[in-house]
Design a protein around this motif. Structure first.
Motif, PDB file in Angstrom:
ATOM      1  N   GLY A  24      40.770  37.914  38.962  1.00 57.81           N
ATOM      2  CA  GLY A  24      39.652  38.173  39.859  1.00 57.81           C
ATOM      3  C   GLY A  24      39.742  39.513  40.545  1.00 57.81           C
ATOM      4  N   ALA A  25      40.812  40.262  40.300  1.00 56.93           N
ATOM      5  CA  ALA A  25      41.031  41.543  40.964  1.00 56.93           C
ATOM      6  C   ALA A  25      40.439  42.682  40.129  1.00 56.93           C
ATOM      7  CB  ALA A  25      42.531  41.750  41.188  1.00 56.93           C
ATOM      8  N   ALA A  26      40.577  43.908  40.643  1.00 60.78           N
ATOM      9  CA  ALA A  26      40.120  45.106  39.946  1.00 60.78           C
ATOM     10  C   ALA A  26      41.339  45.955  39.607  1.00 60.78           C
ATOM     11  CB  ALA A  26      39.150  45.894  40.816  1.00 60.78           C
ATOM     12  N   TYR A  27      41.320  46.552  38.421  1.00 61.13           N
ATOM     13  CA  TYR A  27      42.463  47.377  38.030  1.00 61.13           C
ATOM     14  C   TYR A  27      42.247  48.839  38.397  1.00 61.13           C
ATOM     15  CZ  TYR A  27      40.111  48.901  33.633  1.00 61.13           C
ATOM     16  OH  TYR A  27      39.256  49.442  32.695  1.00 61.13           O
ATOM     17  N   VAL A  28      43.355  49.483  38.791  1.00 61.25           N
ATOM     18  CA  VAL A  28      43.376  50.917  39.077  1.00 61.25           C
ATOM     19  C   VAL A  28      44.353  51.545  38.088  1.00 61.25           C
ATOM     20  CG1 VAL A  28      43.796  52.721  40.795  1.00 61.25           C
ATOM     21  CG2 VAL A  28      42.968  50.473  41.524  1.00 61.25           C
ATOM     22  N   PRO A  29      43.865  52.161  37.016  1.00 62.36           N
ATOM     23  CA  PRO A  29      44.779  52.715  36.015  1.00 62.36           C
ATOM     24  C   PRO A  29      45.520  53.935  36.542  1.00 62.36           C
ATOM     25  CG  PRO A  29      42.513  53.291  35.480  1.00 62.36           C
ATOM     26  CD  PRO A  29      42.446  52.376  36.656  1.00 62.36           C
TER      27      PRO A  29
ATOM     28  N   ALA B  22      35.402  45.537  39.195  1.00 62.99           N
ATOM     29  CA  ALA B  22      36.155  45.425  37.944  1.00 62.99           C
ATOM     30  C   ALA B  22      37.260  46.471  37.849  1.00 62.99           C
ATOM     31  CB  ALA B  22      35.222  45.557  36.745  1.00 62.99           C
ATOM     32  N   TYR B  23      36.955  47.698  38.202  1.00 61.79           N
ATOM     33  CA  TYR B  23      37.972  48.747  38.128  1.00 61.79           C
ATOM     34  C   TYR B  23      37.588  49.911  39.033  1.00 61.79           C
ATOM     35  CZ  TYR B  23      34.738  50.886  34.703  1.00 61.79           C
ATOM     36  OH  TYR B  23      33.636  51.415  34.071  1.00 61.79           O
TER      37      TYR B  23
END
Length: 507
Positions: free
Chosen positions: A83-88, A165-166
């Motif tokens: 349910g989280a958002a990714y930070v590349p 989402a990101y």
């Protein structure tokens, strides 16, 4: 592609559907490493469970810093399932930029691997090391990506999930990177267009060679996974010949300058049927070179900023195109060519491109003033709260309705009081048969001595008198550079922009 009544699915739901339909199909490969759809889903679900127990959930941000193995895709999907958002975070980024990204995003969790663990020593984020911690992760209760009681059901505020989402960090004009926050509904709307436009055959083996820190990676990862294809991971596009030796790569998605450099030493593998080019002006000579393989069937010129979820416009470029346009808006996107007062420019006139529609990002993370400056109310839409993104790009609408890219508004220079867009001069220079790359700058010894300088990558002993004649046949005389400097390559920053400081001063 409905994910329920009236909404787009979330990104990880697209992958879960394909896993349910064909669990044994190959999802991700990197050299000898491979994951089937079932293995990808299982691993991502286990990681999601671990992240949930550590506090991940809607609107939380999780950093992802991994090498280019199938576990990179596991990590991204695991964050989304939680349910989280990714930070590349690219492992090659300098420590100062990494520190800023983690601090600015507030990412309290970081998914990485032991080989990179030293980069995070002394930082406050909780580190999940996939290789060191996998036994603990796999032994825990997996998470499927469903909401817990009390969490907002996606789509309650509109057609699609408004969950984040990101967040991708892009360079800022002030020198401070800014995080572009994209919601599931925007990314899913973009992928809906991609699945309409690209066939399962084209996406069967898609090369994924772009850093996940850049928006081209959203297409490279999620378009093939949503279509039931295979993501072929590679370090860079220059590893295409090696990747294609293992899997018959069918689609390549990259920037023109990188493909030019690749083709100078290696031919395209015969399995490649579609080439997507984006991120900078597309030289017609490159299009002809790609079609000359005899095996490539379609070349697309794609345009779009991260603020509008990767691609906003597209054009199928013909074999004999003189100047490839950036085309027409993707499904769900609107494009307006407006003057300095926000009024429509007549067809054929130059104006700034404003984008609206389903693909717009939420805005810049933690920067409401900048968001309000760049994402403005949409006076042309009847939808309450609709916005337009000011791209800062200059375009004109061609007679057939397609858009022609002219350059950046903020790169505009004046030479002897006359306004010039360097991008336009660069585009014409690269139409010259002896020139493969070009950068045009205004250089001078004083405020009144500015002149155009053309930095060019050219073949052999190029006759610059003939180049000037070539330009004068196509441009007003004041737009023809007074000096040319041959260089072995146009230096680029990590974000793919021309590194002006690395160009030599003209003699």
């Amino acid at each position: 592609m409905s994910g329920g009544p009236g909404r787009h699915p979330r990104l990880h739901e697209l992958v879960a559907r394909r896993a349910a339909a064909a669990p044994d199909a190959e999802a991700v490969v990197a050299g000898r490493e491979r994951l089937s759809y079932a293995e990808l889903e299982e691993a991502a679900g286990a990681l999601a469970g671990r992240l949930r127990r550590l506090g991940a959930g809607p609107e939380t941000l999780v950093g992802v810093c991994l090498g280019r193995s199938p576990w990179l895709v596991v990590a991204i999907l695991g964050v989304l399932k939680a349910g989280a958002a990714y930070v590349p975070v690219d492992p090659a980024f300098p420590a100062e930029r990494v520190e800023f990204m983690l601090r600015d995003s507030g990412a309290g969790l970081l998914v990485t691997e032991e080989a990179l663990r030293a980069k995070w020593a002394g930082r406050s984020a909780t580190v999940v090391s996939l290789d060191r911690d996998w036994d603990v992760i796999a032994a825990g209760e997996p998470w499927t990506g469903e909401q817990e009681p009390g969490e907002q059901e996606p789509g309650e505020q509109g057609p699609g999930s408004t969950e984040l989402a990101y967040v991708l960090y892009t360079s800022g004009s002030t020198g401070r990177p800014k995080g572009v926050a994209v919601e599931h509904r925007s990314a899913a709307a973009f992928l809906s267009w991609a699945l309409e436009r690209f066939t399962a055959r084209e996406l069967r083996y898609t090369l994924a060679a772009t850093s996940t820190c850049f928006d081209l990676s959203v297409f490279e990862l999620f378009a093939p996974l949503a279509a039931g294809g295979t993501v072929v991971l590679a370090e860079t596009v220059f590893h295409l010949p090696v990747a294609a030796a293992d899997r018959p790569v069918t689609l390549v998605n990259t920037v023109p300058s990188l493909l030019l450099d690749l083709l100078s030493s290696e031919p395209l593998p015969p399995s490649v049927v579609t080439v997507n080019l984006a991120g900078e002006a597309l030289p017609a000579a490159l299009v002809r070179q790609v079609y000359a393989t005899g095996t490539v069937e379609r070349v697309h010129n794609l345009y779009g900023p991260s603020e509008d979820t990767t691609y906003s416009t597209w054009a199928l470029v013909g074999r004999d195109a003189d100047k490839p346009p950036i085309g027409q808006p993707v499904t769900g996107t609107t494009a307006h060519v407006l003057d300095a007062h926000g009024l429509p420019v007549p067809d054929g006139g130059t104006g700034e491109l404003y984008l609206g529609g389903a693909g717009l990002a939420r805005g810049y993370l933690g920067r409401p003033a900048l968001t309000a400056e760049r994402f403005v109310p949409d006076p042309f839409s009847g939808v309450p709260g609709a916005r337009l993104y000011r791209t800062g790009d200059l375009v004109r609408r061609l007679p057939g309705g397609e858009l022609d890219y002219l350059g950046r508004a903020d790169q505009q220079v004046k030479v002897r009081g006359l306004r010039i867009e360097p991008g336009e001069v660069e585009g014409v220079l690269m139409e010259h048969p002896a020139i493969s790359r070009a950068a045009v700058l205004a250089r001078g010894d004083g405020a009144d001595a500015a002149g155009l300088v053309g930095y060019v990558v050219c073949a052999g002993d190029t006759d610059f008198a003939s180049v000037r004649r070539f330009l004068r046949d196509r441009l007003p005389s004041y737009m023809v550079p007074g000096r040319f400097v041959p260089v072995p390559a146009i230096p680029l920053t990590v974000t793919g922009k021309v590194d002006v400081g690395a160009l030599p001063a003209p003699a």
